[in-house]
Design an enzyme around this catalytic site. Structure first.
Site, mmCIF file in Angstrom:
data_model
loop_
_atom_site.group_PDB
_atom_site.id
_atom_site.type_symbol
_atom_site.label_atom_id
_atom_site.label_comp_id
_atom_site.label_asym_id
_atom_site.label_seq_id
_atom_site.Cartn_x
_atom_site.Cartn_y
_atom_site.Cartn_z
ATOM 1 N N SER A 1 6.701 -4.373 9.682
ATOM 2 C CA SER A 1 6.766 -2.912 9.697
ATOM 3 C C SER A 1 7.963 -2.450 10.542
ATOM 4 O O SER A 1 9.098 -2.791 10.207
ATOM 5 C CB SER A 1 5.427 -2.365 10.195
ATOM 6 N N ASP B 1 -1.027 -1.199 0.730
ATOM 7 C CA ASP B 1 -0.577 -0.762 2.057
ATOM 8 C C ASP B 1 -0.433 0.759 2.023
ATOM 9 O O ASP B 1 0.351 1.292 1.227
ATOM 10 C CB ASP B 1 0.775 -1.449 2.334
ATOM 11 N N HIS C 1 -1.796 -3.153 5.253
ATOM 12 C CA HIS C 1 -0.721 -3.235 6.254
ATOM 13 C C HIS C 1 -1.132 -4.067 7.470
ATOM 14 O O HIS C 1 -0.377 -4.180 8.429
ATOM 15 C CB HIS C 1 -0.370 -1.804 6.699
HETATM 16 N N1 LIG Z 1 -2.495 3.362 14.710
HETATM 17 C C1 LIG Z 1 -2.059 3.662 13.376
HETATM 18 C C2 LIG Z 1 -1.798 2.416 12.610
HETATM 19 C C3 LIG Z 1 -0.619 1.734 13.161
HETATM 20 C C4 LIG Z 1 -0.415 0.408 12.508
HETATM 21 O O1 LIG Z 1 -0.896 0.106 11.415
HETATM 22 N N2 LIG Z 1 0.323 -0.394 13.207
HETATM 23 C C5 LIG Z 1 0.619 -1.677 12.667
HETATM 24 C C6 LIG Z 1 2.110 -1.890 12.786
HETATM 25 S S1 LIG Z 1 2.993 -0.570 11.966
HETATM 26 C C7 LIG Z 1 -0.087 -2.748 13.456
HETATM 27 O O2 LIG Z 1 0.291 -3.881 13.389
HETATM 28 N N3 LIG Z 1 -1.108 -2.366 14.227
HETATM 29 C C8 LIG Z 1 -1.742 -3.264 15.154
HETATM 30 C C9 LIG Z 1 -2.770 -4.212 14.592
HETATM 31 O O3 LIG Z 1 -3.141 -4.072 13.409
HETATM 32 O O4 LIG Z 1 -3.183 -5.111 15.347
HETATM 33 C C10 LIG Z 1 -3.071 4.487 12.679
HETATM 34 O O5 LIG Z 1 -4.020 4.841 13.329
HETATM 35 O O6 LIG Z 1 -2.880 4.806 11.488
#
Ligand SMILES: N[C@@H](CCC(=O)N[C@@H](CS)C(=O)NCC(=O)O)C(=O)O
Length: 278
Positions: free
Chosen positions: A148, A224, A257
């Site tokens: 990402s 995603d 994602h």
């Molecule tokens: N916090 C965001 C999502 C953010 C997200 O998906 N971050 C990805 C990277 S862009 C991630 O790897 N999050 C941490 C995880 O899944 O451990 C939401 O609430 O929509």
């Protein structure tokens, strides 16, 4: 440059460690993880850099990325830095896609970010020098990958340093931050309104401006939720096509994602890197 060992733990015959140091680039303590497979005394192994996405620290991929088995089999060191400076006295934003946890791998030129948000210098210069000093890495054999925002980081760092990396891959990368809301917010905030300054931090723009890589692997889940608005892999496909860069873009049916997607394809990315690292 000294580092503090926060933890070490045996895994797949090697050692998974977490380390902290005082960064001169960011002016803050920075935490990162390193997996070192079993190796002979004095032996140096190739290294894979993994850049994480929004909201992540080193811990997300370290806990959920499932890279240790493949890295042990291919005998690759795996390094995972944090995504931004952190702490009191470091600027932040109430939203999760700006500020702490969202450094975007740029050196900020704008207030209030400028003094600490220097993640480009950190991942391009300071951390490689630190890791080369403290771990048995062969810096002539480096690969880079990420997820990402970290996929954006991996693509742009590799495109700016084609001689440094023998392999570049990405999971669900932001390929054209200058054309999507996450990137417009972050690059506008950190680098200011002059879009010309954004181009060195935009994989599609870098390719349009002449940067080249021998090949690229991108995996992208078609379920995603960020695909259509923020990730837009078709823009990378078009740029690579026009530039003659062989891009293997794999749309993975039903994947989202999350780290369930990343961990599913991690072994393929490690194998892709291993093949090119020799
Ligand atoms: N916090 C965001 C999502 C953010 C997200 O998906 N971050 C990805 C990277 S862009 C991630 O790897 N999050 C941490 C995880 O899944 O451990 C939401 O609430 O929509």
């Amino acid at each position: 440059m000294t580092i503090e060992t926060l933890s070490t733990s045996r895994a797949y015959g090697g050692v998974q460690g977490v380390y902290r140091h005082q960064s001169t680039a960011t002016g803050t303590p920075m935490t990162f993880s390193v997996f070192v497979p079993e190796h002979e005394p004095g032996e140096r192994l190739p290294v894979v850099w993994y850049l994480s996405g929004l909201t992540c620290t080193h811990a997300n991929v370290t806990d959920k990325g499932e890279y240790r088995g493949p890295c042990a089999r291919h005998r690759l060191i795996f390094v995972a830095p944090d995504t931004s400076p952190r702490g009191e006295g470091v600027a932040d934003d109430p939203s999760w896609d700006m500020g702490q946890g969202a450094g975007f791998y740029v050196d900020a030129t704008q207030a209030p970010w400028m003094p600490h948000f220097r993640m480009r210098s950190y991942v391009e210069d300071e951390l490689p020098a630190l890791v080369a000093e403290h771990f048995p890495v062969d810096m002539a054999r480096q690969a880079i990958t990420g997820h990402s925002m970290g996929g954006h980081g991996a693509l742009t760092v590799a495109l700016r340093h084609p001689d440094r990396f023998r392999s570049c891959t990405a999971f669900a990368p932001i390929v054209a931050p200058g054309q999507v809301p996450w990137g417009e917010k972050a690059l506008g905030g950190y680098l200011g309104p002059d879009r010309a300054a954004w181009r060195a931090h935009d994989a599609v723009a870098l390719i349009e401006d002449g940067a080249r890589l021998p090949d690229l692997l991108v995996d992208q889940g078609d379920a995603d939720g960020f695909l259509a608005e923020q990730l837009r892999p078709e823009l990378l496909a078009a740029a690579c096509e026009a530039a003659g860069i062989p891009l293997t873009l794999r749309m993975q049916p039903g994947y989202d994602h999350s780290y369930n997607f990343i961990s599913t394809f991690m072994a393929d990315h490690i194998a892709w890197a291993a093949k090119r690292l020799g």
